[in-house]
Design an enzyme around this catalytic site. Structure first.
Site, PDB file in Angstrom:
ATOM      1  N   LYS A 108       0.824  -1.230   0.000  1.00 28.91           N
ATOM      2  CA  LYS A 108       0.000   0.000   0.000  1.00 28.91           C
ATOM      3  C   LYS A 108       0.844   1.260   0.000  1.00 28.91           C
ATOM      4  O   LYS A 108       0.441   2.274  -0.576  1.00 28.91           O
ATOM      5  CB  LYS A 108      -0.963   0.038   1.188  1.00 28.91           C
ATOM      6  CG  LYS A 108      -0.353  -0.348   2.513  1.00 28.91           C
ATOM      7  CD  LYS A 108      -0.576  -1.828   2.735  1.00 28.91           C
ATOM      8  CE  LYS A 108       0.172  -2.340   3.937  1.00 28.91           C
ATOM      9  NZ  LYS A 108       0.097  -3.804   4.015  1.00 28.91           N
ATOM     10  N   VAL A 135      -5.042  -3.812   0.936  1.00 30.88           N
ATOM     11  CA  VAL A 135      -5.959  -3.220   1.908  1.00 30.88           C
ATOM     12  C   VAL A 135      -6.796  -4.314   2.573  1.00 30.88           C
ATOM     13  O   VAL A 135      -7.361  -5.161   1.892  1.00 30.88           O
ATOM     14  CB  VAL A 135      -6.920  -2.208   1.233  1.00 30.88           C
ATOM     15  CG1 VAL A 135      -7.842  -1.569   2.271  1.00 30.88           C
ATOM     16  CG2 VAL A 135      -6.151  -1.132   0.489  1.00 30.88           C
ATOM     17  N   GLY A 137      -6.218  -6.962   4.278  1.00 29.12           N
ATOM     18  CA  GLY A 137      -5.782  -8.364   4.282  1.00 29.12           C
ATOM     19  C   GLY A 137      -6.654  -9.290   3.484  1.00 29.12           C
ATOM     20  O   GLY A 137      -6.811  -9.131   2.271  1.00 29.12           O
ATOM     21  N   ASP A 204       0.035   3.975   7.941  1.00 28.21           N
ATOM     22  CA  ASP A 204      -0.363   2.751   7.228  1.00 28.21           C
ATOM     23  C   ASP A 204      -1.839   2.830   6.820  1.00 28.21           C
ATOM     24  O   ASP A 204      -2.209   2.498   5.690  1.00 28.21           O
ATOM     25  CB  ASP A 204      -0.118   1.534   8.131  1.00 28.21           C
ATOM     26  CG  ASP A 204      -0.649   0.250   7.532  1.00 28.21           C
ATOM     27  OD1 ASP A 204      -0.018  -0.260   6.584  1.00 28.21           O
ATOM     28  OD2 ASP A 204      -1.711  -0.229   7.985  1.00 28.21           O
ATOM     29  N   LYS A 208      -3.569   2.932   2.928  1.00 25.70           N
ATOM     30  CA  LYS A 208      -4.687   2.089   2.500  1.00 25.70           C
ATOM     31  C   LYS A 208      -5.877   2.936   2.067  1.00 25.70           C
ATOM     32  O   LYS A 208      -6.580   2.606   1.106  1.00 25.70           O
ATOM     33  CB  LYS A 208      -5.069   1.135   3.632  1.00 25.70           C
ATOM     34  CG  LYS A 208      -3.972   0.093   3.903  1.00 25.70           C
ATOM     35  CD  LYS A 208      -4.174  -0.589   5.242  1.00 25.70           C
ATOM     36  CE  LYS A 208      -3.139  -1.692   5.454  1.00 25.70           C
ATOM     37  NZ  LYS A 208      -3.124  -2.169   6.869  1.00 25.70           N
TER      38      LYS A 208
END
Lengths: 441, 441
Positions: A108, A135, A137, A204, A208
């Site tokens: 990402k 994004v 998982g 993070d 995403k």
């Protein structure tokens, strides 16, 4: 029947996720081959350290220390970029796209920082870039946005996209322990990195959010155009006051689009969510995303947002999509960047005045007469209307903690308010701001 | 660039959903065409009554009263079957598949009853059958199972698949009113059909469970091979006792597969779900599905399960997939029935002894000494171990209501137990059985 075509796959990066992909793809291979009508061959993997022992053993002649040699190998039609970072990962991705390969990426940060360049390269050279694993998982949210909800325009998307933050907040609620204690324990257990900043400061999640915003709206919003706030300043007092008001606190990415004004805004911040909302009960390392489309209404997606197996599940679904494309020479119809996303009128960034909501402000003030009047005056000056005031507990000698909630206001007004509050002599610490997420369902 | 190909679409059935599809597809058409690189033309629609006024007006020369003429029209590459029922809908679907068209269907009853025949016809003649709208309305659960989670074997799928039942149960909880009152009101408001049996007795849920089981396991399980129980016998007492035990009651479809034994079982019944589970807070007309895969773990999907717009969203996503297939001459890689699903070793039905769980039993007994001992003896005879007993309220003169929960048992033992209990002279009414859903998360 003719002999089925063999599609060769190279993995760049053979850490936790890479090994998960290898293991699960090997196990599911016969089934997937029957479904696809092609053979799948895990042909090569690039590692950083050739000597390191690994849980998943692969033949020595399939391993290389040179990721670029995989990116450039014309026999590999699918290249999985599982290296991480934005340097070698970018080189590998560009090289593979330039020779028309399909790149499967879980990265990402790379997409957020270099998405425009990557998709343009793909378009120019006939390569393709799939990124289901980037994004949330194992939740197939990319496919849902890109294909399952293709009839919709997305007025709002919000979600819990970082498992580490959600794990920390969940344990803070369950154990009543302070942030620092839980963070230290999360590091010890491997749920947080040694340098936690990428997770807990919201970066993070912002990466995403950028990917989701691109999918839904066709433009790359970089993190410097977002509001990005993390969870490090949240205290037990905040969690308890939020609970008393009927809310849980979650770190959310929020992507809102005003189609009439053609404006978009992306933000990441801790948010008070009404307890009865489904995302308020998404706990631990789980992720959850709520998507509001103009046709379907709101749909919500919940699952493990990270980890070896959940990520491998998403990477493998992209590999299977890629193999289906290769089996027939067809492009994925609705990959953005290659068609309408890029060509339709791109939205502009909404000004802060347009980002409305209710707010929660916690501040530490001198415990003396007239302080509340000063604060209320500052807020009134910016037309921020107070909905509730609580002075909940005895703080240090001579100070008092104040919790205010507001009626509907906007990011511009509240930002000015906070700056003025911080300048008041009676305000001892810069106030903490949290958003109240009264989202439509 | 060459002139884009035009793909013509025919709608069989132009009721609520058909009109929604027409309206939303017309609105989104330009965007979708840009994305697909083809033109989409809503060419014809078949209605039951040519004279009826409709909300969505379409030119008279596009309307016909003869659905089969659309199914057989070679210019229509995509045929949407939105008629409902299993007679004309079956004829239309078979006719279109026989000429190699792609049929988009929202018809779970048709799929459940005739799925094997339909997919075999599609395979033989090069047609395809897409059915995203058949289960869980606007939630893209079919695509998630078929593509997004393709790396997984599905050990368990359970979900709330009928909005009418969920609406009734939710209002029963919120208003404390009896089933019959809420049902009557739901009919008045149009949330329940005049003949409610399809919904409240579980048959609609069972049809959808059959579709999900086929997708996940490649076999068609008809409703006579399932346990199918509805919500009509649930009382306020049940909801209150369940709540006191920490559970909500939802009508669930549950599909469990034991891969080691290669056994499958599909069942539909009111289920006590622990309050903290996400599906326990899926209320009103919303649907929710939890899917456990061996790689990804559990992912959960929530959204509107029915209604004009949510269903139209799903139908349009299938139309776009169909157009992408037609634009390139490619088949959807992972449509079951055409490849590995059919060829892999099909599972057998698990025997009732293998369907384990905990149970909730409510019964009305004579209020006299020794009754509990008799009941406990019956249960002990079948090795059903009692976990809790409550005699909660005064029933009619001379009778007492008894609520029992059990430890882990199985469907065979509990069925025998219930039959024996019903034969006891001290049991006044046949006992009500509910399952306790302690599902893995």
């Amino acid at each position: 029947m003719s002999t089925p075509k063999t599609i060769k796959i190279g993995l760049c990066g053979f850490g936790t996720v890479g090994q998960g992909v290898w293991q699960h793809l090997e196990r599911a291979r016969t089934d997937l081959e029957a479904r696809l009508g092609v053979k799948l061959e895990l042909a090569r993997a690039a590692v950083r350290d050739l000597k390191r022992a690994r849980d998943v053993a692969i033949p020595a002649d399939k391993i290389t220390g040179d990721a670029l040699s995989i990116a450039n190998d014309p026999s590999l039609a699918i290249v999985c970029e599982l290296i991480g970072g934005t340097t070698l990962a970018r080189e590998v991705t560009l090289a593979a796209l330039k020779r028309g390969a399909i790149v499967v990426s879980a990265n990402k940060a790379l997409l957020c920082d270099h998405g425009a360049e990557l998709f343009e390269t793909a378009r120019k050279h006939g390569g393709q870039l799939l990124f289901e694993a980037s994004v949330a998982g194992g939740i197939p949210i990319i496919k849902a946005l890109r294909e399952g909800l293709v009839a919709n325009r997305f007025t709002q998307i919000y979600g819990i996209l970082n498992g580490t933050c959600n794990y920390i907040l969940t344990r803070m609620v369950q154990e009543g322990a302070p942030y620092a204690t839980i963070l230290a324990d999360a590091k010890r257990l491997g749920y947080a990195e040694a340098d936690e900043s990428l997770d807990v400061d919201g970066w993070d999640t912002a990466h995403k959010a950028s990917v989701l915003a691109f999918l839904a709206h066709g433009v790359w919003i970089k993190t410097d155009k977002m509001i990005v706030e993390g969870i490090a300043k949240i205290t037990q007092a905040d969690l308890k006051h939020a609970a008393a008001l009927g809310y849980g606190i979650k770190l959310l990415a929020v992507i809102t689009r005003d189609f009439a004004a053609n404006q978009l805004f992306v933000r990441v911040h801790p948010t008070l969510i009404p307890e009865e909302r489904v995302l308020a009960s998404v706990n631990g390392v789980f992720n959850g995303v709520s998507v509001t489309g103009d046709v379907v209404g709101t749909t919500t997606y919940i699952g493990r947002g990270a980890g070896r197996d959940a990520t491998a599940s998403a990477v493998i679904s992209d590999i299977v999509d890629a193999a289906a494309i290769l089996a027939t020479g067809k492009a994925v119809p609705s990959i953005p960047g290659s068609s309408s996303y890029a060509s339709s009128q791109p939205p502009s960034l909404a000004p802060l005045e347009k980002i409305t909501g209710r707010y929660y402000v916690r501040t530490l003030v001198k415990d003396e007469p007239g302080v509340l009047a000063q604060i209320a005056t500052v807020m009134a000056n910016h037309k921020v209307s107070i909905a509730s005031v609580t002075q909940p507990e005895v703080a240090e000698e001579g100070t008092a903690s104040l919790i205010l909630t507001t009626h509907l206001s906007n990011e511009h007004a509240i930002r000015e308010t906070l700056a003025d509050l911080a300048r008041l002599p009676s305000v001892v610490e810069a106030p903490l701001l949290l958003r109240i997420g009264d989202f439509a369902e």
